[in-house]
Enzyme design. Sequence first.
Site: not given
Ligand code: DGL
Length: 263
Positions: A11-12, A43-44, A74-76, A185-187
Amino acid sequence: MADDRPVAVFDSGVGGISVLGELVRRMPTESFLYFGDSANSPYGSRSEAQVRAWTFMHTARLLDADAKAVVIACNTATGAAIGMLRRHWPEVPIIGIEPAIKPAAAAHPGGRILVMATPVTLASRKFRELLARHAGEAEFLEAPCPRLAAMVESGILDGAETEAYLRQTLRPFLGAPADAVVLGCTHYPFVRRTVARVTGTEEIYDGGAGTARETARRLAEAGLQTDAASPGTVTFLSSDPSEEHRLLCERLLAAARAGASDA
Ligand code: DGL
């Protein structure tokens, strides 16, 4: 033939730990190698090309560290890079999380579904295609939350600051109640309670459990499962080497393993 090598999870930053918790719950005897690029997170709000380059570089490192499969938690990063990764390593099972649009739409036909994600995910071609496949099944309201991942990354979880941010960011969508929320987003599962309070719905979907299910299926299909009888290990690697960061990772994993991503 059994394979005791670890499954890599990328993940990011710390968000993928919400997926790692589901992976450990589903496959307790597998070992996992988690890498979060916290030094470069979030990363988003980066360019898609930058996200693709970092995701490629870290996946290569995880495979050099002898991972037998890679979960892009990480979806991004999935939206930006999964096609390229699969083309480059066609022999490796590479599983990518994506926003849980399908289960949310299936459970709430014709409903008002709020989709929270990073700006890069919402703009990605992969996400646009996913949404197009389900268009007409429900009304999808896209809510970019550009600061939320960074807040979780710095340990700001459920609390007044998160609630204030969400009330302000989601204001355009709060006029009428949502039937469901997709955490794209996984966060975000780590602030699920606050999301529920602000949006007024407990119908909250994330892709963690589905990703763990798919990972188990792919390992079985490729004959890569371990045959260990005792619990596997979890090793954290991060581009942020601080002790404070390590403690946050452990705290989030304990919450995610308990099935309550809210830490
Ligand atoms: N956790 C990441 C996701 O699922 C991205 C969070 C980020 O770095 O912006 O998209």
